[in-house]
Motif scaffolding. Structure first.
Motif, mmCIF file in Angstrom:
data_model
loop_
_atom_site.group_PDB
_atom_site.id
_atom_site.type_symbol
_atom_site.label_atom_id
_atom_site.label_comp_id
_atom_site.label_asym_id
_atom_site.label_seq_id
_atom_site.Cartn_x
_atom_site.Cartn_y
_atom_site.Cartn_z
ATOM 1 N N PRO A 140 43.124 48.139 22.764
ATOM 2 C CA PRO A 140 43.534 48.832 23.986
ATOM 3 C C PRO A 140 43.382 47.934 25.208
ATOM 4 N N GLY A 141 44.351 48.009 26.104
ATOM 5 C CA GLY A 141 44.260 47.220 27.337
ATOM 6 C C GLY A 141 44.699 45.779 27.191
ATOM 7 N N ALA A 142 45.178 45.396 26.001
ATOM 8 C CA ALA A 142 45.664 44.018 25.824
ATOM 9 C C ALA A 142 46.846 43.781 26.764
ATOM 10 N N VAL B 220 51.867 34.380 39.282
ATOM 11 C CA VAL B 220 52.205 35.784 38.973
ATOM 12 C C VAL B 220 50.955 36.538 38.519
ATOM 13 N N LEU B 221 50.193 35.943 37.602
ATOM 14 C CA LEU B 221 48.975 36.612 37.094
ATOM 15 C C LEU B 221 47.951 36.787 38.209
ATOM 16 N N ASP B 222 47.868 35.771 39.047
ATOM 17 C CA ASP B 222 46.941 35.825 40.176
ATOM 18 C C ASP B 222 47.291 36.994 41.114
ATOM 19 N N ARG B 223 48.595 37.101 41.418
ATOM 20 C CA ARG B 223 49.079 38.161 42.301
ATOM 21 C C ARG B 223 48.808 39.545 41.714
ATOM 22 N N LEU B 224 48.932 39.654 40.390
ATOM 23 C CA LEU B 224 48.728 40.952 39.730
ATOM 24 C C LEU B 224 47.244 41.208 39.424
ATOM 25 N N GLY B 225 46.384 40.235 39.742
ATOM 26 C CA GLY B 225 44.945 40.398 39.491
ATOM 27 C C GLY B 225 44.596 40.427 38.008
ATOM 28 N N ILE B 226 45.305 39.597 37.223
ATOM 29 C CA ILE B 226 45.044 39.529 35.774
ATOM 30 C C ILE B 226 44.413 38.172 35.463
ATOM 31 N N ARG C 210 42.940 37.011 32.607
ATOM 32 C CA ARG C 210 43.182 36.490 31.257
ATOM 33 C C ARG C 210 44.197 37.371 30.546
ATOM 34 N N VAL C 211 44.997 36.769 29.665
ATOM 35 C CA VAL C 211 45.954 37.554 28.885
ATOM 36 C C VAL C 211 45.689 37.362 27.391
ATOM 37 N N ALA D 228 45.774 30.482 30.401
ATOM 38 C CA ALA D 228 45.615 31.897 30.768
ATOM 39 C C ALA D 228 45.079 32.752 29.616
ATOM 40 N N LEU D 229 45.043 32.183 28.403
ATOM 41 C CA LEU D 229 44.652 32.975 27.224
ATOM 42 C C LEU D 229 43.160 33.278 27.185
ATOM 43 N N ALA D 230 42.849 34.519 26.835
ATOM 44 C CA ALA D 230 41.477 34.863 26.464
ATOM 45 C C ALA D 230 41.211 34.297 25.068
#
Length: 318
Positions: A25-27, A89-95, A97-98, A234-236
């Protein structure tokens, strides 16, 4: 324009390879090349707990995919961006790690099928080739303004065209009479410029020149060179990157980034390899995987596809 004619390349294999990272969940999964949304829709269907971020530089693709993915509501976030802008993009969305990243490189089916975009050499169209039609210079401008030496370099480097000098001589001679605007004239010029033997190999003789122009106009290899390491970064831990490429230049870049991450960086001769030298990535494919014969029969655009994947197995140690 219907979405049903677009069959995503090696779809099930991509989903299977990403699955271990996307079950929880939440991936978060990033589709770096949204196109008509075939891969994205399948990701949202197959992983109901996952959230999708999808990028495309083509506003028309974003509009069409937006309609297609609307039923998934806020599980899907679509962004107008080139894939090498992934960190921003990830920074802007506050993410931070993916868990999964998918790249389906090359030209989307939509762009090839829209005659007026000028990507296809099979039909006459304005020589544009910009994936984002709101910025940058067109293929016609490249042909009409680049110095001959630069055109030769481009055809050799990006088209792997052995007859680059011959083709460029013809282009320069013709553009002095009248600037290039449409693809049919360029295709005809290439046919006339090539020796008989060269016309007998490898499909349409204009293919390599069109590939070179497209890569130049869209800075594709520069984008790939930046985007693949950014995706890995960016990967967890446990996250996976899967890449489909369609020509050897892209595949070589992907292979290099993945191989470097999967290698130990320890000086030779150490009895025990310390953590900081251990590989950060595990290769998920032996070499590049190819599409099956059945798949190529169903979707001829799958023919040149090469699939590679990696899993992040440890954090970067500074």
């Amino acid at each position: 324009m219907s979405n049903d004619r677009h069959v995503p390349v090696m779809l099930q294999r991509c989903l299977d390879m990403l699955a271990p990272a996307l079950q929880r969940p939440g991936a978060v999964v990033v589709d770096c090349t949204l196109g008509l949304g075939g891969h994205s829709e399948a990701l949202l269907q197959q992983f109901p707990e996952a959230r999708l971020v999808a990028l495309d530089r083509d506003k028309e693709a974003l509009r069409l995919s937006g309609e297609r993915l609307a039923p998934y509501g806020d599980r899907a976030t679509l962004v107008h961006a080139v894939y090498d802008e992934l960190p921003e993009v990830l920074d802007r969305l506050g993410i931070p790690r993916v868990d999964g990243v998918l790249f389906d490189l090359g030209v989307s089916s939509m762009q090839l099928d829209e005659a007026d975009r000028g990507f296809a050499y099979a039909q006459d169209a304005p020589l544009d080739m910009r994936m984002d039609q709101t910025s940058g210079i067109s293929a016609a401008e490249v042909l009409n303004t680049y110095p001959p030496g630069e055109l030769v370099r481009m055809l050799r480097a990006y088209g792997e065209e052995k007859q680059a000098k011959r083709i460029v001589s013809a282009i320069v001679r013709e553009r002095d009479k009248e600037p290039f605007t449409n693809s049919a004239r360029l295709v005809e010029l290439i046919r006339d410029a090539l020796p008989q033997a060269a016309k007998r190999t490898g499909g349409n003789p204009a293919k390599r020149t069109f590939q070179a122009l497209r890569i130049e106009v869209n800075h594709e290899l520069d984008s790939v060179e930046k985007a693949i390491p950014a995706a890995v970064k960016a990967l967890a831990v446990g996250g996976r990157v899967v890449v489909l490429s369609y020509q050897s230049l892209e595949d070589r870049i992907v292979k290099g980034v993945f191989a470097a991450g999967a290698a130990t960086t320890a000086p030779p001769g150490l009895p025990v390899v310390p953590e900081k030298y251990q590989p950060r990535l595990k290769l998920l494919t032996r070499g590049a995987e190819l599409p099956t014969e059945e798949e190529v029969a169903e979707n001829r655009r799958a023919a040149p596809a090469r699939l590679r994947g990696v899993e992040r197995i440890r954090e970067d140690v500074l």
